[in-house]
Design an enzyme around this catalytic site. Structure first.
Site, short mmCIF file in Angstrom:
data_model
loop_
_atom_site.label_atom_id
_atom_site.label_comp_id
_atom_site.label_asym_id
_atom_site.label_seq_id
_atom_site.Cartn_x
_atom_site.Cartn_y
_atom_site.Cartn_z
N LYS A 2 -38.20 0.60 96.33
CA LYS A 2 -38.37 -0.86 96.46
C LYS A 2 -37.58 -1.50 95.32
O LYS A 2 -38.10 -2.29 94.53
CB LYS A 2 -39.87 -1.20 96.39
N ASP B 213 -40.92 -1.20 102.68
CA ASP B 213 -41.43 -2.05 103.77
C ASP B 213 -40.55 -1.92 105.01
O ASP B 213 -41.04 -1.76 106.13
CB ASP B 213 -41.58 -3.51 103.33
N TYR C 92 -50.62 11.58 80.68
CA TYR C 92 -51.03 12.89 80.17
C TYR C 92 -52.54 12.93 79.95
O TYR C 92 -53.24 13.85 80.32
CB TYR C 92 -50.29 13.18 78.85
N ASP D 169 -47.46 8.92 100.10
CA ASP D 169 -48.80 9.07 100.67
C ASP D 169 -48.93 8.18 101.90
O ASP D 169 -49.41 8.60 102.96
CB ASP D 169 -49.83 8.68 99.60
N ASP E 272 -49.03 9.44 106.14
CA ASP E 272 -50.09 9.13 107.12
C ASP E 272 -49.47 8.47 108.34
O ASP E 272 -49.79 8.80 109.49
CB ASP E 272 -51.13 8.17 106.52
#
Ligand code: ATP
Length: 381
Positions: free
Chosen positions: A192, A225, A145, A249, A253
């Site tokens: 994960k 992975d 926050y 993210d 890509d």
């Protein structure tokens, strides 16, 4: 409450850094052409200072007046930023898109990766969407926050914490399953949980719980992975992928490049009441200012914004405008006009002009076949 259909739309415009001042005007040109074609009053663009230019004019990359103006808008286009090149103290602070996402509570980052027919792609036929949680997870610069979740108790020790909550995971999982209902009805959860057992384990389990409410949608899950391997081998088999902030993210890509180029990867960041179009790629300083960047990601991000607005305002004209742009981008690439990253020779501005002309041409064609009466597209149902 769903807002009423409106005749005028005001959209914020934040050009950003690097290739931003090249690709953002390209998107505006295409949106304006499509809006004209479907009979929407000219869109009112509200230009707001942001990024390196705002440091020079306002002493900060995200001026308070920009955030205040965004509070009064429901949608805007954000160019990329090159925050690693900012002078201190700005470089060490939360970057502009993180600041805006956090300020506006834009919890869902929707990042499609779709290859174009007739254009090069590492995995042809890729057509997937990454649904990335945008407010917490393992990006410690934005998961608190106040202050940041990253700190250095001594000069030689650095610590970051990750945060996963049931509430945020439920919201992003619902966004993913709702999206899957409109697509091929499959959701892949990426986590994960064999290592980050409590945090990403909670993410996986809550996504599965939400998924149980969507019996039409099939579900599987992979470790982050392993997921990179599956994407490189068979990106074309995935539909909707839901994951936490940092994994999303990285995977977006990768997926954008597998589909052809990072330059074609669009995204929208949204809450239930506001949305921001933002290409998935960065500011590409290595090619900035040369009129060679691919504007497709920014154009398609703006298109996704029109679709978001269309649903929110129940305005089918915006949906048609978005459809015109999508078809025009597909046709332009298929006709061999593309920027260098896709193997073509077109400049940024020439590609955008070609898409805008294709939008205008298809709108003229559509009205010509609309006999009798030759009604404008805006009057069609
Ligand atoms: P960020 O962390 O801000 O997302 P990044 O470090 O991931 O940025 P980008 O700026 O996205 O890096 O650039 C990565 C590579 O992709 C660079 O070689 C860049 O030139 C290329 N690239 C990015 N966007 C485009 C585009 N629109 N057109 C062509 N090439 C691009």
């Amino acid at each position: 409450m769903t807002p009423q259909r409106t005749d005028t739309y005001r959209l914020g415009l934040l050009a950003g850094d690097g290739i931003g001042p090249e690709i953002v005007p390209a998107a505006v040109q295409c949106v304006d052409a499509a809006a004209r074609a479907v009979g929407i009053d000219p869109i009112e663009w509200v230009e707001l200072p942001l990024g390196r230019a705002a440091i020079d004019t306002h002493g900060t990359p995200v001026p308070a007046e920009t955030l205040a103006a965004l509070d009064g808008l429901e949608a805007w286009l954000l160019g990329p930023h090159d925050s690693v090149s900012y002078p201190e103290p700005h470089r060490s602070q939360l970057n502009p898109s993180g600041t805006i996402r956090k300020h506006a509570g834009l919890f869902a980052n929707i990042r499609p990766a779709k290859s174009f027919a007739g254009s090069k792609a590492v995995v042809p036929g890729t057509d997937l969407v990454i649904v990335r949680e945008n407010t917490e997870g393992f990006y410690a610069d934005r998961n608190t926050y106040a202050g940041t979740g990253e700190f250095m108790p001594t000069p030689d020790v650095a610590i970051a914490h990750g945060i996963i909550t049931r509430a945020a995971t439920e919201k992003i999982a619902e966004a993913a399953f709702e999206l899957a209902l409109q697509r091929r009805k499959h959701v892949t959860i990426v986590h994960k949980a064999n290592v980050l057992m409590l945090t990403t384990g909670l993410f996986r389990d809550v996504c599965r719980e939400v998924g149980a409410r969507y019996p039409e949608v099939t579900v599987d899950d992979f470790h982050i992975d392993a997921m990179t391997v599956h994407l490189v081998r068979r990106a074309h088999e995935f539909d909707v992928i839901v994951t936490e902030n940092m994994f999303g993210d990285i995977l977006s890509d990768l997926s954008g490049e597998l589909a052809g180029s990072l330059g074609i990867a669009p995204s929208v960041n949204s809450s239930l009441t506001q949305a921001m179009a933002q290409a998935a790629h960065g500011s590409a300083p290595d090619i900035a200012g040369r009129d060679i960047a691919n504007p497709i990601a920014m154009i398609l991000s703006a298109t996704m914004l029109l679709e978001w607005l269309a649903a929110r305002h129940d305005d089918d004209r915006l949906m048609r405008a978005a459809g015109l742009i999508r078809t025009a981008v597909d046709d332009t690439v298929a006709s061999g006009t593309a920027t260098g990253d896709l193997g073509g020779t077109a400049s940024t501005s020439a590609f955008a002009a070609a898409v805008a002309s294709a939008v205008e041409a298809s709108a003229v064609e559509a009205s010509a076949v609309d006999v009798p009466g030759a009604r404008p597209l805006s009057a069609q149902e």
